[in-house]
Design a protein around this motif. Structure first.
Motif, PDB file in Angstrom:
ATOM      1  N   ALA A   1       0.793  -1.212   0.000  1.00 21.84           N
ATOM      2  CA  ALA A   1       0.000   0.000   0.000  1.00 21.84           C
ATOM      3  C   ALA A   1       0.828   1.265   0.000  1.00 21.84           C
ATOM      4  O   ALA A   1       0.294   2.358  -0.070  1.00 21.84           O
ATOM      5  CB  ALA A   1      -0.918   0.000   1.225  1.00 21.84           C
ATOM      6  N   THR A   2       2.130   1.165   0.112  1.00 19.25           N
ATOM      7  CA  THR A   2       2.954   2.360   0.199  1.00 19.25           C
ATOM      8  C   THR A   2       3.414   2.847  -1.146  1.00 19.25           C
ATOM      9  O   THR A   2       4.218   3.765  -1.222  1.00 19.25           O
ATOM     10  CB  THR A   2       4.191   2.090   1.080  1.00 19.25           C
ATOM     11  OG1 THR A   2       4.983   1.072   0.453  1.00 19.25           O
ATOM     12  CG2 THR A   2       3.793   1.674   2.452  1.00 19.25           C
TER      13      THR A   2
ATOM     14  N   GLN B   1      12.084   1.387   0.953  1.00 16.32           N
ATOM     15  CA  GLN B   1      11.504   2.619   1.468  1.00 16.32           C
ATOM     16  C   GLN B   1      10.272   3.044   0.676  1.00 16.32           C
ATOM     17  O   GLN B   1       9.337   3.627   1.226  1.00 16.32           O
ATOM     18  CB  GLN B   1      12.545   3.743   1.430  1.00 16.32           C
ATOM     19  CG  GLN B   1      13.695   3.554   2.404  1.00 16.32           C
ATOM     20  CD  GLN B   1      14.633   4.740   2.416  1.00 16.32           C
ATOM     21  OE1 GLN B   1      14.209   5.889   2.486  1.00 16.32           O
ATOM     22  NE2 GLN B   1      15.929   4.484   2.325  1.00 16.32           N
ATOM     23  N   THR B   2      10.273   2.751  -0.614  1.00 16.14           N
ATOM     24  CA  THR B   2       9.176   3.164  -1.479  1.00 16.14           C
ATOM     25  C   THR B   2       8.002   2.200  -1.428  1.00 16.14           C
ATOM     26  O   THR B   2       6.846   2.606  -1.286  1.00 16.14           O
ATOM     27  CB  THR B   2       9.664   3.286  -2.934  1.00 16.14           C
ATOM     28  OG1 THR B   2      10.779   4.181  -2.985  1.00 16.14           O
ATOM     29  CG2 THR B   2       8.553   3.810  -3.841  1.00 16.14           C
TER      30      THR B   2
ATOM     31  N   PRO C   1      22.661  -2.792  -3.177  1.00 13.19           N
ATOM     32  CA  PRO C   1      22.190  -2.442  -1.835  1.00 13.19           C
ATOM     33  C   PRO C   1      21.379  -1.148  -1.808  1.00 13.19           C
ATOM     34  O   PRO C   1      20.343  -1.072  -1.130  1.00 13.19           O
ATOM     35  CB  PRO C   1      23.495  -2.305  -1.034  1.00 13.19           C
ATOM     36  CG  PRO C   1      24.457  -3.202  -1.738  1.00 13.19           C
ATOM     37  CD  PRO C   1      24.113  -3.054  -3.193  1.00 13.19           C
ATOM     38  N   ALA C   2      21.815  -0.128  -2.555  1.00 13.89           N
ATOM     39  CA  ALA C   2      21.078   1.135  -2.596  1.00 13.89           C
ATOM     40  C   ALA C   2      19.744   0.960  -3.296  1.00 13.89           C
ATOM     41  O   ALA C   2      18.727   1.552  -2.884  1.00 13.89           O
ATOM     42  CB  ALA C   2      21.917   2.201  -3.302  1.00 13.89           C
ATOM     43  N   VAL C   3      19.712   0.150  -4.357  1.00 15.57           N
ATOM     44  CA  VAL C   3      18.459  -0.100  -5.084  1.00 15.57           C
ATOM     45  C   VAL C   3      17.466  -0.817  -4.176  1.00 15.57           C
ATOM     46  O   VAL C   3      16.277  -0.459  -4.117  1.00 15.57           O
ATOM     47  CB  VAL C   3      18.734  -0.928  -6.349  1.00 15.57           C
ATOM     48  CG1 VAL C   3      17.427  -1.420  -6.978  1.00 15.57           C
ATOM     49  CG2 VAL C   3      19.529  -0.101  -7.364  1.00 15.57           C
ATOM     50  N   ILE C   4      17.938  -1.822  -3.460  1.00 20.85           N
ATOM     51  CA  ILE C   4      17.064  -2.571  -2.554  1.00 20.85           C
ATOM     52  C   ILE C   4      16.537  -1.671  -1.452  1.00 20.85           C
ATOM     53  O   ILE C   4      15.357  -1.727  -1.079  1.00 20.85           O
ATOM     54  CB  ILE C   4      17.823  -3.781  -1.962  1.00 20.85           C
ATOM     55  CG1 ILE C   4      18.126  -4.797  -3.070  1.00 20.85           C
ATOM     56  CG2 ILE C   4      17.018  -4.434  -0.839  1.00 20.85           C
ATOM     57  CD1 ILE C   4      19.121  -5.864  -2.664  1.00 20.85           C
TER      58      ILE C   4
ATOM     59  N   VAL D   1      11.330   5.477  -9.507  1.00 15.12           N
ATOM     60  CA  VAL D   1      11.832   6.840  -9.367  1.00 15.12           C
ATOM     61  C   VAL D   1      11.588   7.276  -7.931  1.00 15.12           C
ATOM     62  O   VAL D   1      10.457   7.258  -7.444  1.00 15.12           O
ATOM     63  CB  VAL D   1      11.145   7.816 -10.342  1.00 15.12           C
ATOM     64  CG1 VAL D   1      11.708   9.223 -10.160  1.00 15.12           C
ATOM     65  CG2 VAL D   1      11.329   7.358 -11.775  1.00 15.12           C
ATOM     66  N   SER D   2      12.642   7.673  -7.254  1.00 13.82           N
ATOM     67  CA  SER D   2      12.530   8.104  -5.874  1.00 13.82           C
ATOM     68  C   SER D   2      11.840   9.455  -5.774  1.00 13.82           C
ATOM     69  O   SER D   2      12.045  10.330  -6.629  1.00 13.82           O
ATOM     70  CB  SER D   2      13.928   8.196  -5.253  1.00 13.82           C
ATOM     71  OG  SER D   2      13.864   8.841  -3.978  1.00 13.82           O
TER      72      SER D   2
END
Length: 307
Positions: free
Chosen positions: A3-4, A92-93, A84-87, A204-205
């Protein structure tokens, strides 16, 4: 999934090589017979000024998360040390809220999703701003070699770790259920018979707002598809995203699965009702022409109003 995801556009896709409704177990798949490859960054290019077509309104972005306007975006191939950054960005998204109090487990589920989308991917590009990965596309073009031939082996290890945890095993079952629903939608629509490529993951962040990251990634992927002779491509998305973006790009909706029509979904109720699922497809060349026509139409309307 989860849901995020309602504050960012994305595409996510199941493995176009999967068949049948049987439970997915990547350990039973025949691995790609290919020597290991290292994902090596290539020379970078700089983005041009462009509208932030993929990012939601500013109210959904924390002011302190917006980078300085003078910063420029670098586009380059995915490197192994980017994972690691992608994961973390994926977690977070789109991380599952029920797992928010167990960050290691949430990260493990997010890692599984990333590796699932990376499986079969033949082109992976990231958008980097001030040394931080803020967007990416994973795509698969028929006939090209996968970038990560050992993804199935990695997925098998993740699945074993999730099954060893009671909550993790539930998360895994619901994740596999989601993927099977996408696979069924592909078969019903027979989209694989009329396309030559798939956009497997588009992330996309929110921190990329104002830098045109999403639009840059999209245009570069369309140019790549055209260069590879792709006439038509497809993607998966759902109603937690702004599917209107794909309508704006000239894509068409080929199939949909409405959650309200499937009361059997998520009987364990861990993550709530599954989202409505959609398959969109488009032509790279038509996408470019559609955007030009839309831009010309807006300019003509503004001229008539004297703007």
């Amino acid at each position: 999934m989860g849901a995020t995801r309602d504050h960012i556009n994305h595409a996510k896709a199941s493995n176009r090589n999967h068949t049948g409704d049987a439970r997915i177990d990547h350990r039973n798949h025949t691995p790609y017979q290919r020597s290991p490859q290292v994902i090596i960054p290539q020379p970078t290019t700089r983005s041009q000024t462009e509208p932030a077509a993929l990012v939601k309104p500013a109210a959904l972005v924390k002011p302190d998360a917006i980078a300085a306007p003078s910063s420029s975006v670098t586009y380059r191939p995915l490197a192994a040390n980017d994972l690691p950054a992608v994961i973390d960005e994926y977690d977070q998204t789109w991380g599952f809220k029920p797992l928010s109090q167990r960050r290691p487990l949430s990260q493990m589920v997010s890692k599984r999703f990333v590796m699932h989308y990376l499986e079969g991917t033949t082109r992976a590009e990231v958008a980097e701003l001030d040394g931080q990965v803020l967007g990416l596309t994973f795509a698969q073009v028929d006939g090209e070699q996968p970038l990560y031939p050992h993804a199935q082996e990695t997925l098998a290890g993740i699945d074993d770790r999730l099954r060893a945890d009671d909550t993790g095993s539930i998360a895994l079952r619901e994740t596999l259920y989601w993927h099977r629903a996408e696979n069924r939608l592909e078969r019903i629509s027979q989209i694989g018979k009329v396309t030559q490529a798939e956009l497997r993951l588009f992330l996309v962040s929110p921190k990329a707002r104002g830098h045109g990251v999403g639009g840059g990634l999209w245009r570069r992927l369309m140019a790549y598809f055209q260069d590879r002779g792709v006439k038509r491509y497809f993607l998966h998305t759902d109603n937690s995203c702004d599917v209107g973006f794909y309508d704006h790009q000239g894509l068409v909706c080929n199939a949909k699965r409405i959650a309200a029509d499937h009361p059997e979904d998520h009987v364990e109720k861990m993550y709530g009702r599954m989202n409505d699922l959609y398959i969109y497809s488009g032509e790279p060349s038509r996408t470019v022409r559609h955007r030009r026509r839309a831009g010309a139409s807006v300019a003509q309307q503004q001229s008539k109003r004297g703007e």
